[in-house]
Design a protein around this motif. Structure first.
Motif, short mmCIF file in Angstrom:
data_model
loop_
_atom_site.label_atom_id
_atom_site.label_comp_id
_atom_site.label_asym_id
_atom_site.label_seq_id
_atom_site.Cartn_x
_atom_site.Cartn_y
_atom_site.Cartn_z
N TRP A 206 22.89 -31.56 -5.54
CA TRP A 206 24.69 -31.54 -5.49
C TRP A 206 24.98 -32.83 -5.23
O TRP A 206 26.24 -33.19 -6.01
CB TRP A 206 25.14 -30.66 -4.17
CG TRP A 206 26.73 -30.50 -4.06
CD1 TRP A 206 27.36 -29.53 -4.91
CD2 TRP A 206 27.57 -31.45 -3.26
NE1 TRP A 206 28.78 -29.69 -4.60
CE2 TRP A 206 28.85 -30.96 -3.92
CE3 TRP A 206 27.36 -32.49 -2.65
CZ2 TRP A 206 30.00 -31.49 -3.22
CZ3 TRP A 206 28.49 -33.19 -2.07
CH2 TRP A 206 29.70 -32.74 -2.60
N LYS B 131 28.08 -32.70 5.02
CA LYS B 131 29.47 -33.04 5.73
C LYS B 131 30.54 -32.18 4.70
O LYS B 131 31.68 -32.30 5.06
CB LYS B 131 29.74 -34.57 5.86
CG LYS B 131 29.02 -35.10 6.98
CD LYS B 131 28.91 -34.28 8.11
CE LYS B 131 28.04 -35.02 9.40
NZ LYS B 131 28.21 -34.19 10.71
N TYR B 132 30.24 -32.22 3.40
CA TYR B 132 30.90 -31.51 2.46
C TYR B 132 31.27 -30.14 2.50
O TYR B 132 32.02 -29.49 2.57
CB TYR B 132 30.77 -32.16 1.09
CG TYR B 132 32.02 -32.05 0.12
CD1 TYR B 132 31.98 -30.68 -0.77
CD2 TYR B 132 32.94 -32.97 -0.23
CE1 TYR B 132 33.29 -30.54 -1.64
CE2 TYR B 132 33.99 -32.82 -0.74
CZ TYR B 132 34.00 -31.55 -1.52
OH TYR B 132 35.22 -31.40 -2.48
N GLN B 133 29.97 -29.45 2.61
CA GLN B 133 29.83 -28.04 2.49
C GLN B 133 28.50 -27.45 3.29
O GLN B 133 27.45 -28.68 3.22
CB GLN B 133 30.19 -27.45 1.16
CG GLN B 133 29.07 -27.87 0.19
CD GLN B 133 29.36 -27.34 -1.34
OE1 GLN B 133 30.29 -27.45 -1.67
NE2 GLN B 133 28.42 -26.65 -1.78
N LYS B 134 28.22 -26.53 3.26
CA LYS B 134 26.92 -25.74 3.38
C LYS B 134 25.86 -26.01 2.52
O LYS B 134 26.24 -25.28 1.40
CB LYS B 134 26.89 -24.78 4.28
CG LYS B 134 27.66 -24.85 5.71
CD LYS B 134 27.75 -23.50 6.46
CE LYS B 134 28.59 -23.61 7.77
NZ LYS B 134 28.63 -22.17 8.33
N ARG C 242 38.80 -31.83 0.15
CA ARG C 242 38.29 -30.33 0.25
C ARG C 242 37.06 -30.24 1.13
O ARG C 242 36.37 -29.33 1.18
CB ARG C 242 37.89 -29.95 -1.23
CG ARG C 242 39.07 -30.03 -2.12
CD ARG C 242 38.68 -29.22 -3.39
NE ARG C 242 37.82 -30.29 -4.36
CZ ARG C 242 38.22 -31.00 -5.19
NH1 ARG C 242 39.56 -31.20 -5.06
NH2 ARG C 242 37.36 -31.85 -5.67
N ALA C 243 36.38 -31.75 1.84
CA ALA C 243 35.16 -31.39 2.31
C ALA C 243 35.48 -30.73 3.81
O ALA C 243 36.42 -30.83 4.22
CB ALA C 243 34.69 -32.81 2.93
N SER C 244 34.47 -30.10 4.49
CA SER C 244 34.34 -29.63 5.79
C SER C 244 34.81 -30.53 6.86
O SER C 244 35.58 -30.22 7.55
CB SER C 244 33.46 -28.94 6.14
OG SER C 244 32.14 -29.59 6.10
#
Length: 387
Positions: A133, A120-123, A156-158
């Motif tokens: 991570w 949910k933060y990045q890929k 900064r999360a997606s």
């Protein structure tokens, strides 16, 4: 969005903006047009009102178990009513907890929730990368030290709100941290009919698969929520969802059986009913073959389809030469497409074998596909569709 925006008087606010814009306060006219300014303001007001409503609704539901009403459209797709559900935007999704979480009963949950939070933060390219991570950037860092540092990091999360929700759930389930966040016509188009028939068959199977998966999950007392063909449940039941999904596919049986059953239910049986209803009217058309005695795993004989279509033709149509030619042409096309489909699923050589009728070829192809599905059960990883 700031909560104060949800309470502004739009007329007063827009009049205020127009006045100061045309007064060119601080050179604002060089920065943007009046339309751009008003559009941005109205969008922000709308977002603020939506967020305030969602948070107010979630606050009213706090501590309660509640149902998520659903309804089906004509294609078998599942939709939700209201605005607080998993079909909604990031904020609404983050405010719902789908059942209790206990990492003590299921240690694997800690890893799974951490990976979900990371995505949910990045890929990431793999689950191991996501877990590493999360450990280094969240769990073993100062991010969770204060609410302020956590919120700044989450921005900064997606999908920030879902990242926050999963991180809090994991922290609470692990008993490591108590985190609290305070947020302020009658004419029928035959071309469309032909296409919609095919589409509806596909959607019927989609709906059947979805309902069977839900039924089998409920038999195991697993809470489940569906979004189209995505199945959401609490983490401890997630590993069994793919196996159930595969089993439903396998239990449907070979594809030719499904197609033949559709023909039996929608063409042959309707022809039988019409034959019985017109028996006293001197109707000479008769079905010579009873489908109850036919093996549904082999291609149907052409004369059965021809007889069924002949019974279904409207009396007024049969008397009109031009329309009768059109009907016969469409019947020929339908039978030709069915035969082509049989060649594909039965293997062309086996289909041409009159003694076998394509049964062995179809059974062999179905076994290969069935075995390929079985291979997923022995893999070290287990995928589950999630939204």
């Amino acid at each position: 969005m700031p909560k104060v925006l949800s309470r502004v008087d739009l007329k007063e606010a827009t009049d205020f903006l127009r006045y100061h814009y045309f007064e060119n306060v601080k050179g604002i006219q060089k920065m943007c047009s009046i339309n751009t300014l008003l559009t941005k303001f109205l969008n922000d007001v709308q977002d603020s009102r939506f967020e305030t409503f969602i948070i107010t609704l979630a606050s009213a539901y706090y501590g309660y178990q509640f149902y998520l009403p659903a309804f089906l459209d004509f294609r078998g797709r599942i939709y939700r009513s209201g605005v607080l559900h998993f079909h909604e935007r990031d904020l609404a999704k983050s405010l719902i907890r789908f059942g209790p979480i206990s990492v003590k009963k299921c240690p694997q949950l800690r890893h799974d929730i951490a990976c979900a939070a990371a995505f949910k933060y990045q890929k990431f390219t793999s689950l191991s990368d996501a877990y590493q991570w999360y450990q280094s950037h969240v769990e073993n860092s100062d991010v969770l030290g204060t609410d302020q540092s956590f919120i700044q990091f989450s921005q900064r999360a997606s999908v920030p709100f879902q990242f926050i929700a999963k991180t809090i759930s994991l922290s609470a389930a692990s008993n490591r941290l108590r985190a609290t966040l305070r947020v302020s016509t009658d004419i029928r188009d035959t071309r469309k009919t032909m296409k919609s028939t095919c589409v509806n068959v596909i959607h019927q199977r989609d709906a059947y698969i979805a309902m069977q998966v839900v039924k089998r999950l409920l038999e195991k007392k697993a809470p489940v929520y569906t979004v189209h063909d995505n199945f959401l449940t609490i983490p401890e039941y997630a590993p069994i969802v793919p196996n159930i999904y595969i089993k439903v596919f396998q239990d449907m049986g070979p594809p030719l059986r499904i197609v033949n059953s559709f023909i039996r239910d929608n063409i042959h049986n309707n022809a039988l009913r019409l034959q019985a209803a017109t028996a006293d009217e001197g109707n000479d058309s008769m079905l010579q073959i009873d489908m109850d005695s036919i093996d549904m795993d082999v291609p149907l004989p052409s004369n059965l389809l021809i007889d069924a279509f002949e019974l279904l033709i409207l009396p007024a149509l049969s008397k009109t030469t031009s329309k009768r030619k059109t009907w016969d042409k469409r019947v020929d096309e339908a039978i030709s497409m069915y035969q082509q489909y049989c060649r594909t699923v039965c293997d062309d050589e086996a289909y041409q074998n009159k003694e076998d009728g394509g049964k062995s070829g179809h059974a062999e192809k179905w076994k290969l596909f069935h075995d390929e599905l079985d291979k997923w059960r022995s893999k070290p990883f287990n995928y589950s569709v999630h939204y």
